[in-house]
Design an enzyme around this catalytic site. Structure first.
Site, PDB file in Angstrom:
ATOM      1  N   LYS A  86       0.837  -1.212   0.000  1.00  0.00           N
ATOM      2  CA  LYS A  86       0.000   0.000   0.000  1.00  0.00           C
ATOM      3  C   LYS A  86       0.869   1.258   0.000  1.00  0.00           C
ATOM      4  O   LYS A  86       0.653   2.184  -0.779  1.00  0.00           O
ATOM      5  CB  LYS A  86      -0.930   0.032   1.231  1.00  0.00           C
ATOM      6  CG  LYS A  86      -1.792  -1.198   1.397  1.00  0.00           C
ATOM      7  CD  LYS A  86      -2.664  -1.123   2.637  1.00  0.00           C
ATOM      8  CE  LYS A  86      -1.920  -1.081   3.960  1.00  0.00           C
ATOM      9  NZ  LYS A  86      -1.169  -2.311   4.302  1.00  0.00           N
TER      10      LYS A  86
ATOM     11  N   ARG B  13      -9.398   1.397   9.260  1.00  0.00           N
ATOM     12  CA  ARG B  13      -8.983   0.028   9.574  1.00  0.00           C
ATOM     13  C   ARG B  13     -10.017  -0.711  10.404  1.00  0.00           C
ATOM     14  O   ARG B  13      -9.801  -1.881  10.730  1.00  0.00           O
ATOM     15  CB  ARG B  13      -7.698   0.117  10.406  1.00  0.00           C
ATOM     16  CG  ARG B  13      -6.482  -0.398   9.692  1.00  0.00           C
ATOM     17  CD  ARG B  13      -5.319  -0.086  10.596  1.00  0.00           C
ATOM     18  NE  ARG B  13      -4.241  -0.962  10.411  1.00  0.00           N
ATOM     19  CZ  ARG B  13      -3.127  -0.642   9.762  1.00  0.00           C
ATOM     20  NH1 ARG B  13      -3.001   0.524   9.208  1.00  0.00           N
ATOM     21  NH2 ARG B  13      -2.145  -1.503   9.690  1.00  0.00           N
TER      22      ARG B  13
ATOM     23  N   ARG C  52      -0.199  -8.531  13.836  1.00  0.00           N
ATOM     24  CA  ARG C  52      -0.724  -7.537  12.880  1.00  0.00           C
ATOM     25  C   ARG C  52      -1.620  -8.219  11.853  1.00  0.00           C
ATOM     26  O   ARG C  52      -2.657  -7.684  11.475  1.00  0.00           O
ATOM     27  CB  ARG C  52       0.432  -6.814  12.180  1.00  0.00           C
ATOM     28  CG  ARG C  52       1.152  -5.830  13.106  1.00  0.00           C
ATOM     29  CD  ARG C  52       2.475  -5.379  12.541  1.00  0.00           C
ATOM     30  NE  ARG C  52       2.361  -4.686  11.269  1.00  0.00           N
ATOM     31  CZ  ARG C  52       3.355  -4.571  10.398  1.00  0.00           C
ATOM     32  NH1 ARG C  52       4.537  -5.092  10.663  1.00  0.00           N
ATOM     33  NH2 ARG C  52       3.176  -3.922   9.281  1.00  0.00           N
TER      34      ARG C  52
HETATM   35  P1  AP5 Z   1       4.920  -1.587   1.788  1.00  0.00           P
HETATM   36  O1  AP5 Z   1       4.553  -0.747   0.625  1.00  0.00           O
HETATM   37  O2  AP5 Z   1       5.716  -0.960   2.874  1.00  0.00           O
HETATM   38  O3  AP5 Z   1       3.615  -2.335   2.352  1.00  0.00           O
HETATM   39  P2  AP5 Z   1       2.378  -1.786   3.193  1.00  0.00           P
HETATM   40  O4  AP5 Z   1       1.159  -2.443   2.650  1.00  0.00           O
HETATM   41  O5  AP5 Z   1       2.405  -0.294   3.229  1.00  0.00           O
HETATM   42  O6  AP5 Z   1       2.720  -2.441   4.595  1.00  0.00           O
HETATM   43  P3  AP5 Z   1       2.718  -1.847   6.082  1.00  0.00           P
HETATM   44  O7  AP5 Z   1       3.434  -2.866   6.907  1.00  0.00           O
HETATM   45  O8  AP5 Z   1       3.233  -0.446   6.133  1.00  0.00           O
HETATM   46  O9  AP5 Z   1       1.205  -1.865   6.385  1.00  0.00           O
HETATM   47  P4  AP5 Z   1       0.536  -1.788   7.734  1.00  0.00           P
HETATM   48  O10 AP5 Z   1      -0.832  -1.449   7.292  1.00  0.00           O
HETATM   49  O11 AP5 Z   1       0.632  -2.980   8.595  1.00  0.00           O
HETATM   50  O12 AP5 Z   1       1.374  -0.692   8.558  1.00  0.00           O
HETATM   51  P5  AP5 Z   1       1.008   0.767   9.031  1.00  0.00           P
HETATM   52  O13 AP5 Z   1       2.248   1.552   9.044  1.00  0.00           O
HETATM   53  O14 AP5 Z   1      -0.182   1.272   8.319  1.00  0.00           O
HETATM   54  O15 AP5 Z   1       5.705  -2.864   1.209  1.00  0.00           O
HETATM   55  C1  AP5 Z   1       6.227  -3.867   2.066  1.00  0.00           C
HETATM   56  C2  AP5 Z   1       7.537  -4.397   1.485  1.00  0.00           C
HETATM   57  O16 AP5 Z   1       7.256  -5.081   0.262  1.00  0.00           O
HETATM   58  C3  AP5 Z   1       8.564  -3.321   1.138  1.00  0.00           C
HETATM   59  O17 AP5 Z   1       9.850  -3.805   1.405  1.00  0.00           O
HETATM   60  C4  AP5 Z   1       8.386  -3.102  -0.386  1.00  0.00           C
HETATM   61  O18 AP5 Z   1       9.589  -2.706  -1.010  1.00  0.00           O
HETATM   62  C5  AP5 Z   1       7.939  -4.475  -0.848  1.00  0.00           C
HETATM   63  N1  AP5 Z   1       6.978  -4.423  -1.942  1.00  0.00           N
HETATM   64  C6  AP5 Z   1       5.911  -3.586  -2.063  1.00  0.00           C
HETATM   65  N2  AP5 Z   1       5.222  -3.867  -3.182  1.00  0.00           N
HETATM   66  C7  AP5 Z   1       5.853  -4.918  -3.778  1.00  0.00           C
HETATM   67  C8  AP5 Z   1       5.610  -5.678  -4.971  1.00  0.00           C
HETATM   68  N3  AP5 Z   1       4.554  -5.413  -5.756  1.00  0.00           N
HETATM   69  N4  AP5 Z   1       6.455  -6.684  -5.277  1.00  0.00           N
HETATM   70  C9  AP5 Z   1       7.516  -6.975  -4.470  1.00  0.00           C
HETATM   71  N5  AP5 Z   1       7.813  -6.284  -3.342  1.00  0.00           N
HETATM   72  C10 AP5 Z   1       6.980  -5.267  -2.986  1.00  0.00           C
HETATM   73  O19 AP5 Z   1       0.520   0.491  10.544  1.00  0.00           O
HETATM   74  C11 AP5 Z   1       1.431   0.161  11.576  1.00  0.00           C
HETATM   75  C12 AP5 Z   1       0.687   0.129  12.907  1.00  0.00           C
HETATM   76  O20 AP5 Z   1       0.141   1.428  13.206  1.00  0.00           O
HETATM   77  C13 AP5 Z   1      -0.541  -0.802  12.973  1.00  0.00           C
HETATM   78  O21 AP5 Z   1      -0.159  -2.135  13.287  1.00  0.00           O
HETATM   79  C14 AP5 Z   1      -1.370  -0.144  14.072  1.00  0.00           C
HETATM   80  O22 AP5 Z   1      -0.865  -0.445  15.352  1.00  0.00           O
HETATM   81  C15 AP5 Z   1      -1.131   1.355  13.842  1.00  0.00           C
HETATM   82  N6  AP5 Z   1      -2.136   1.942  12.945  1.00  0.00           N
HETATM   83  C16 AP5 Z   1      -1.917   2.473  11.705  1.00  0.00           C
HETATM   84  N7  AP5 Z   1      -3.043   2.918  11.162  1.00  0.00           N
HETATM   85  C17 AP5 Z   1      -4.028   2.668  12.072  1.00  0.00           C
HETATM   86  C18 AP5 Z   1      -5.435   2.875  12.065  1.00  0.00           C
HETATM   87  N8  AP5 Z   1      -6.061   3.432  11.003  1.00  0.00           N
HETATM   88  N9  AP5 Z   1      -6.127   2.481  13.144  1.00  0.00           N
HETATM   89  C19 AP5 Z   1      -5.519   1.918  14.220  1.00  0.00           C
HETATM   90  N10 AP5 Z   1      -4.192   1.686  14.284  1.00  0.00           N
HETATM   91  C20 AP5 Z   1      -3.456   2.057  13.210  1.00  0.00           C
END
Ligand code: AP5
Length: 226
Positions: A17, A92, A175
């Site tokens: 994402k 979320r 997660r």
């Molecule tokens: P990346 O693009 O970083 O993936 P992502 O989907 O953004 O993954 P996240 O881990 O950031 O998502 P998340 O939703 O768990 O974390 P967030 O920060 O929102 O890609 C991942 C890897 O794959 C990278 O190395 C990239 O290079 C590679 N890649 C990407 N696309 C690829 C492809 N097509 N092919 C090959 N490789 C690829 O949330 C973190 C924490 O914050 C949560 O656990 C929660 O505690 C809190 N939080 C955040 N938002 C909320 C909310 N709305 N409500 C409550 N708590 C929240």
């Protein structure tokens, strides 16, 4: 080309994402609103929100809805959001989605466009295990699929690459559970509203990027923006 809408990227941790949101934000000159990045920023600055969020994020749970909503509403009030924005990792939970609906209506936006990133669990685990991020600009790398030119250093600004503490395997399991339990039901919610689009996010970055661009183009044609 302006988006003039709220674009929501939905999908499990590691689905890509953030990677795609950065590209779309650059192409359309709209802000990339990652609630995860905002919360990590609050932690880095030691704010009250950060102090509450840190232990919750460290164990892989979701931060309470009221705190996340207040943070999002404050961000949406900034002038750069008038032409649309991309939510990455928000909403979320069902309460977040319902609250967002009234916030968008109040701000004069119509229905959001929701893109659901679908990836199998094995691919997610590999992506999260291989992810490194620039500590300065947040650029995302992957040791398997998108390595930096020089190990440990950001190609863009030379910043040091770091790993997220919540990418540890035991936290990733939590997660993924939180996603299944609290976030996945949103796909039905948005499907019922007729605003859900699905991409096969297990493909490579470029291919997924093309699929997302096509979805956007179709939506903009429907709206008469093209
Ligand atoms: P990346 O693009 O970083 O993936 P992502 O989907 O953004 O993954 P996240 O881990 O950031 O998502 P998340 O939703 O768990 O974390 P967030 O920060 O929102 O890609 C991942 C890897 O794959 C990278 O190395 C990239 O290079 C590679 N890649 C990407 N696309 C690829 C492809 N097509 N092919 C090959 N490789 C690829 O949330 C973190 C924490 O914050 C949560 O656990 C929660 O505690 C809190 N939080 C955040 N938002 C909320 C909310 N709305 N409500 C409550 N708590 C929240």
């Amino acid at each position: 080309m302006a988006l003039n809408r709220a674009l929501i990227f939905l999908g499990p941790p590691g689905a890509g994402k953030g990677t795609q949101a950065k590209r779309v934000a650059q192409r359309h000159h709209v802000p990339h609103l990652s609630t995860g990045d905002m919360l990590r920023d609050a932690i880095a600055h030691g704010t009250r929100l950060g102090l509450v969020a840190k232990p919750i994020m460290d164990r892989g749970d979701l931060v309470p809805d009221d705190l996340v909503m207040a943070m999002v509403e404050e961000r949406l009030a900034e002038p750069d959001c008038v032409g649309g924005f991309i939510f990455d990792g928000f909403p979320r939970t069902l309460p977040q989605a319902e609250m967002l609906e009234s916030v968008l209506a109040r701000r004069g936006f119509g229905e959001p466009l929701v893109v659901d990133f679908r990836v199998d669990e094995q691919t997610l685990l590999r992506r999260l295990a291989g992810r490194w991020m620039c500590g300065k600009c947040g650029a995302i790398y992957n040791v398997y699929d998108a390595p930096p030119k020089a190990a440990g250093t950001c190609d863009i600004d030379g910043g040091k690459l770091i790993q997220r503490p919540d990418d540890r395997p035991e936290v990733v399991t939590e997660r993924l559970r939180a996603y299944e339990r609290q976030t996945k039901p949103l796909t039905d919610y948005y499907r019922r509203q007729g605003v859900l689009e699905v991409v096969d996010a297990s493909a490579g970055v470029e291919e997924v990027g093309r699929a997302v661009a096509e979805i956007l183009e179709r939506a903009q044609k429907r709206d008469g923006h093209l």
